[in-house]
Design a protein around this motif. Sequence first.
Motif, short mmCIF file in Angstrom:
data_model
loop_
_atom_site.label_atom_id
_atom_site.label_comp_id
_atom_site.label_asym_id
_atom_site.label_seq_id
_atom_site.Cartn_x
_atom_site.Cartn_y
_atom_site.Cartn_z
N UNK A 52 0.84 -1.20 0.00
CA UNK A 52 0.00 0.00 0.00
C UNK A 52 0.88 1.26 0.00
N UNK A 53 1.86 1.29 0.91
CA UNK A 53 2.71 2.48 1.04
C UNK A 53 3.59 2.67 -0.19
N UNK A 57 3.56 5.95 -2.64
CA UNK A 57 4.75 6.77 -2.95
C UNK A 57 4.90 6.92 -4.46
N UNK A 58 4.73 5.82 -5.19
CA UNK A 58 4.85 5.88 -6.66
C UNK A 58 3.75 6.76 -7.26
N UNK A 284 -1.51 -2.91 -11.34
CA UNK A 284 -1.06 -4.24 -11.73
C UNK A 284 0.08 -4.73 -10.86
N UNK A 285 0.89 -3.83 -10.32
CA UNK A 285 2.06 -4.23 -9.55
C UNK A 285 1.78 -4.36 -8.06
N UNK A 286 0.54 -4.12 -7.64
CA UNK A 286 0.22 -4.24 -6.21
C UNK A 286 0.09 -5.69 -5.78
N UNK A 287 0.50 -5.95 -4.55
CA UNK A 287 0.33 -7.28 -3.98
C UNK A 287 -1.16 -7.61 -3.87
N UNK A 288 -1.96 -6.62 -3.48
CA UNK A 288 -3.41 -6.81 -3.38
C UNK A 288 -4.09 -5.71 -4.20
N UNK A 294 -8.58 2.60 -2.68
CA UNK A 294 -8.26 3.42 -1.50
C UNK A 294 -6.93 4.16 -1.64
N UNK A 295 -5.92 3.50 -2.24
CA UNK A 295 -4.64 4.18 -2.47
C UNK A 295 -4.85 5.38 -3.40
N UNK A 296 -5.64 5.17 -4.45
CA UNK A 296 -5.90 6.22 -5.42
C UNK A 296 -6.57 7.42 -4.76
N UNK A 297 -7.62 7.16 -3.99
CA UNK A 297 -8.34 8.26 -3.34
C UNK A 297 -7.45 8.99 -2.33
#
Length: 482
Positions: A52-53, A57-58, A284-288, A294-297
């Motif tokens: 998530x973190x 950052x990316x 695509x590169x996220x583990x989940x 939620x990361x996007x928002x």
Amino acid sequence: MMASSDVDTRAEGSLFSDQNPSEMDALCPSPPGPSRPQRNYERIGERTGTSFCQTLIHLLKGNIGTGLLGLPLAVKNAGLVLGPVSLLCMGVVAVHCMRMLVQCSHHLGAKVNRPFLTYGEAVQYGMENVSWLRRQSQWGKQIVNLFLIITQLGFCCVYFVFLSDNIKQVVEAANATTFSCHMNLTNQTQVLVPSFDSRLYMLCFLPPFILLVFTPNLKYLAPLSLMANLVMTASLILIYFYSLTNIPYPIDLPKVGRAKDYPLFFGTAIFAFEGIGVVLPLENKMQRPQRFIPVLYFGMGIVTFLYISLGTIGYMCFGEHIGGSITLNLPNCWMYQAVKLLYCFGIFITFALQFYVPAEILIPPVLARVSERWEKPVDLMLRTLLVIFTCALAILIPELDLVISLVGSVSSSFLALIFPPLLQILTFHTEGLSPLMTIKNVVISLIGLVGFLTGTYIAIEQIIQRNGLKLTEEAFSSYLVQ
């Protein structure tokens, strides 16, 4: 800003390679495991992916750059009240378009049995979803690739202008730079020893940039990229500190700007918000991957806050004297001259990451047509020509604020505002898409189209006007010398 890559880049028979590479593919490779057609949507077990973190950052890195520094001037063009409100609205719409792109990618990927689609592939399969567009679907992907190339090369042009303007200012004020960081009469670094034209500075940067893009693998630049991110973050903190502590009172600035300047605001703002190209590669590169929304928002909430706050505070601090980049208004002291140099270092390293995308789209199809012994020389020659091309464009338009607005209006408006709503209509038109949703999507696309037309027209008009004024001044100066 960038798109993703997952296929053999030596595909023949196309102007562009089949996939859209991303700086993420170089600095953050795809996780090991089965080939993509066999991989499940959620990574499980030993398969690694970004957390998530890391994804956050990316995402921040993909949206924060030179566009942020140009937002105080954008707020000036829109007005002290209308500017921040417009930035908030644009942020909400941009995030909504990113969400639509992810949704369409999931839906179309499930239909063609592929767990991941690039931006171009999503548009291609969306067009295949409409019978009368099926034959032209390949053009959809190529058009997206074209706008990605225009956008990334546009970023490279902006970097040339940004570096030349800031380094020129540091050099010209070097003899009188002190340790006292008080504000001068114009709130801006005083030019005491005029040097040569900024376009000559661009030519000085040309050889280092050419050598930089010769780097065989961007992984070698990963430590420098990390360092660049850290110094740019430190520079932003100092810029915020100075702007907040030097706001003059009372504030007497126009609440609403001139109508003819608003298209320039649009171009600069959409240039800053154009991070839609990193959305699908990051997911695509996220583990989940199901946690990406939620990361996007959260991430885009931070980005929108930074944009509104720095744009507003910077305009309140420097007022009518605000430059194309807020760094050009920093005082003539060593601490803030160092801020400019550190930010320039970060931008210099970022050039290679932005250049990676158009190079990997344009060069592989050419290399596929030459013999193996000529691959390396041709590759280096094409990279050199692309850098020279971006430098030439920057020399033709050496106005930082207008270059940013022009690039944003021409290409970013299509990728961030026009294409995603149309893609949702193509994807779900046979599956009960409500009339209200269709109207909403058409309105967003029309806003993007109007912004493209007006922003491009005003930016080009201003470029012609300023160049004409400069030619007149140069001719007058020559006449006086004679």
